[in-house]
Design an enzyme around this catalytic site. Structure first.
Site, PDB file in Angstrom:
ATOM      1  N   GLU A 154       1.011  -1.178  -0.052  1.00 17.05           N
ATOM      2  CA  GLU A 154       0.018   0.016   0.207  1.00 17.05           C
ATOM      3  C   GLU A 154       0.705   1.264  -0.085  1.00 17.05           C
ATOM      4  O   GLU A 154       0.618   2.087   0.751  1.00 17.05           O
ATOM      5  CB  GLU A 154      -1.032  -0.024   1.175  1.00 17.05           C
ATOM      6  CG  GLU A 154      -1.925  -1.353   1.131  1.00 17.05           C
ATOM      7  CD  GLU A 154      -2.870  -1.359   2.287  1.00 17.05           C
ATOM      8  OE1 GLU A 154      -2.924  -0.704   3.238  1.00 17.05           O
ATOM      9  OE2 GLU A 154      -3.741  -2.228   2.381  1.00 17.05           O
ATOM     10  N   GLU A 271      -5.041 -11.123  -1.759  1.00 17.17           N
ATOM     11  CA  GLU A 271      -5.940 -11.179  -0.673  1.00 17.17           C
ATOM     12  C   GLU A 271      -7.567 -11.082  -1.294  1.00 17.17           C
ATOM     13  O   GLU A 271      -8.277 -10.437  -0.603  1.00 17.17           O
ATOM     14  CB  GLU A 271      -5.821  -9.833   0.205  1.00 17.17           C
ATOM     15  CG  GLU A 271      -4.227  -9.714   0.630  1.00 17.17           C
ATOM     16  CD  GLU A 271      -3.985  -8.353   1.477  1.00 17.17           C
ATOM     17  OE1 GLU A 271      -5.075  -7.724   2.009  1.00 17.17           O
ATOM     18  OE2 GLU A 271      -2.918  -7.915   1.595  1.00 17.17           O
TER      19      GLU A 271
HETATM   20  C1  XIL Z   1      -5.842  -7.595   8.278  1.00 19.52           C
HETATM   21  C2  XIL Z   1      -6.192  -9.085   8.983  1.00 19.52           C
HETATM   22  O1  XIL Z   1      -7.085  -9.911   8.050  1.00 19.52           O
HETATM   23  C3  XIL Z   1      -6.696  -8.866  10.061  1.00 19.52           C
HETATM   24  O2  XIL Z   1      -6.686 -10.032  10.802  1.00 19.52           O
HETATM   25  C4  XIL Z   1      -5.911  -7.706  11.065  1.00 19.52           C
HETATM   26  O3  XIL Z   1      -6.533  -7.496  12.276  1.00 19.52           O
HETATM   27  C5  XIL Z   1      -5.600  -6.443  10.338  1.00 19.52           C
HETATM   28  O4  XIL Z   1      -5.139  -6.794   9.120  1.00 19.52           O
HETATM   29  N1  XIL Z   1      -4.965  -5.543   3.717  1.00 19.52           N
HETATM   30  C6  XIL Z   1      -3.778  -6.111   4.117  1.00 19.52           C
HETATM   31  C7  XIL Z   1      -3.798  -6.974   5.178  1.00 19.52           C
HETATM   32  O5  XIL Z   1      -2.654  -5.840   3.364  1.00 19.52           O
HETATM   33  O6  XIL Z   1      -2.703  -7.219   5.852  1.00 19.52           O
HETATM   34  C8  XIL Z   1      -5.049  -6.883   6.053  1.00 19.52           C
HETATM   35  O7  XIL Z   1      -5.158  -7.849   7.095  1.00 19.52           O
HETATM   36  C9  XIL Z   1      -6.412  -6.407   5.093  1.00 19.52           C
HETATM   37  C10 XIL Z   1      -6.178  -5.648   4.490  1.00 19.52           C
END
Ligand code: XIL
Length: 358
Positions: A154, A271
Site C-alpha cells: 500500500e 488477498e
Molecule cells: C488484516 C487481517 O486480516 C486482520 O486479521 C488484522 O486484524 C488486520 O489486517 N490489507 C492487508 C492485510 O494488506 O494485511 C489486512 O489484513 C487486510 C487489508
C-alpha cells in the site's frame, strides 16, 4: 470422495504441475488452478491451523500456497527494538512445510500494524539501518523457504497529494521515495530467489474513478522501478471486492493487467475476498451474488498469462477478519469466502472452479 487409486493416478499427473502432496484434492482449487499455471492459496493464522484439525485438513486439500495473515507483520515480529519474535511465524512455517505449501510473505513494509517504538526510532539517521536490519533479519531467516514477499504494501495514496502519488508513510517521510528501492534491494540481497512484489488495493474496478487513476500512478511507479533496475518481480493486487457493487472488471482492468505484464512483471492476486456486509437478499441470494463477483473477477485476471498466483484472504467463513471488520447490520454472519462455516463448498467455490477450468 473419490477412490484412492483414482486419486493417486490423477495426483501423479498433477504432481509435476502443482508439486506433489498426498493431502491435496485432485479436484480442489489448487489442483484446478495448477493446470492453468496458477498457484492457488489462502491466508491463515497459526492458531486456527493448530487448533482446528478439520480446517487444517481443508487448507492442505485445497491450497498450494499459504500466506501468514498477520504473523509476519512488524507488530508481531518486532514487539521491542532490536529484538525479533519469530515464534508464531515459525509455527505457521512448520505447518506450511509439513503440507508442502509455498509461503507468501506478508508484509515487509506497511504503514499499518507497526509497533509504537518504530515511529519514535524512525529518524533520518537511523531509518535506513532499521529498514535493512528488519529485512535482512526476516527475509534472511526464511531464505529459500518463503517463495514470494509483499515487500512494500500500500505505497500509493493519491489523497496524500504528492505529485508522485506516494503515500506519506513514516518510511516515506524519513527516507524519501527511495525507501521503496531500498527495501527491494535489501530483500533481494537477503534471498535472491524470492519473488518480490509491490502490493496494493484499489486497482480493481473500472467504474471507480479513483481506482482508474490509481492504476496510472501504479504503472508509472512500476515502470520507474524497472527502468532503474530495482529487483522487483511483480505487482500484488489485493482483490478485496465488494458484494454490493456491479462486478466492473472489464476492458480497462484487463488492459491494466496487460500493461503490468509488458513491464516484465508477474501479477499475484494476494488477498481476494468479497465483502458481503451490504449484499441484499437471503443467504442463497447473497451466495449467488458473491459467486458471480468471484467469477467475473477471475475470468478477467486469468485471461492474463502473467497472473501466477491467486490467494484468498482466508478460506472459510469460519475464520475471516470480515466478521469483526465488516459485520452485517442484520446480525447475520458474513459469507465472503469459498467455504462456509461448516467447511462446505459454496457457490463461490463453484465459481472459482469454473473460472480455473475455463
Ligand atoms: C488484516 C487481517 O486480516 C486482520 O486479521 C488484522 O486484524 C488486520 O489486517 N490489507 C492487508 C492485510 O494488506 O494485511 C489486512 O489484513 C487486510 C487489508
Amino acid at each position: 470422495m473419490i477412490g484412492v487409486s483414482r486419486r493417486l493416478a490423477l495426483g501423479g499427473g498433477l504432481a509435476a504441475l502443482a508439486g506433489a502432496c498426498a493431502a491435496r484434492e485432485p479436484d480442489g482449487l489448487a489442483s484446478l488452478a495448477a493446470r492453468r499455471g496458477v498457484r492457488f492459496g489462502a491466508a491463515a493464522e497459526p492458531q486456527t491451523l493448530e487448533n482446528d484439525r478439520a480446517f487444517a485438513a481443508l487448507v492442505a486439500a485445497e491450497c498450494a500456497g499459504l500466506t501468514p495473515e498477520n504473523h509476519l507483520k512488524w507488530n508481531v515480529l518486532r514487539p521491542r527494538p532490536r529484538a525479533f519474535d519469530f515464534g508464531p511465524a515459525d509455527r505457521i512455517m512448520a505447518f506450511a512445510e509439513r503440507n508442502r505449501l509455498a509461503v507468501h510473505g506478508h508484509a515487509l513494509l506497511w504503514h499499518e500494524a507497526n509497533p509504537a517504538w518504530l515511529s519514535h526510532e524512525l529518524r533520518p539517521v537511523a531509518a535506513e539501518e532499521i529498514l535493512r536490519e528488519h529485512i535482512d533479519g526476516v527475509v534472511g531467516r526464511y531464505a529459500g523457504r518463503i517463495a514470494s514477499w509483499d515487500v512494500v504494501n500500500e505505497a500509493v495514496e493519491r489523497n496524500d497529494r504528492r505529485p508522485d502519488g506516494l503515500r506519506r508513510s513514516r518510511w516515506l517521510e524519513t527516507l524519501g521515495p527511495d525507501y521503496i528501492a531500498m527495501a527491494f534491494e535489501a530483500a533481494h540481497q537477503a534471498d535472491p530467489a524470492a519473488v518480490l512484489l509491490l502490493s496494493d488495493y484499489g486497482l480493481e474496478y473500472d467504474d471507480e474513478r479513483w481506482m482508474v487513476e490509481k492504476r496510472g500512478t501504479m504503472l508509472t511507479l512500476l515502470a520507474g522501478l524497472r527502468r532503474r533496475g530495482v529487483p522487483i518481480h511483480g505487482l500484488g493486487i489485493q482483490g478485496h471486492l465488494l458484494g454490493d457493487r456491479r462486478p466492473a472488471f472489464g476492458r480497462d482492468f484487463r488492459a491494466f493487467l496487460g500493461e503490468v505484464a509488458r513491464l516484465g512483471l508477474e501479477i499475484h492476486i494476494t488477498e481476494l475476498d468479497v465483502n458481503d456486509q451490504n449484499t441484499p437478499g437471503d443467504v442463497r441470494q447473497r451466495d449467488e451474488t458473491v459467486a458471480a463477483i468471484y467469477r467475473a473477477f477471475l475470468d478477467c485476471v486469468l485471461d492474463e498469462p502473467a497472473v501466477k498466483a491467486v490467494t484468498t484472504w482466508g478460506l472459510t467463513d469460519r475464520y475471516t477478519s470480515k466478521t469483526d471488520m465488516f459485520p452485517r447490520a442484520d446480525g447475520q454472519p458474513v459469507r465472503p469466502l469459498p467455504f462456509d462455516r461448516a467447511l462446505a463448498r459454496k457457490p463461490a467455490w463453484q465459481a472459482m472452479a469454473q473460472a480455473f477450468n475455463r
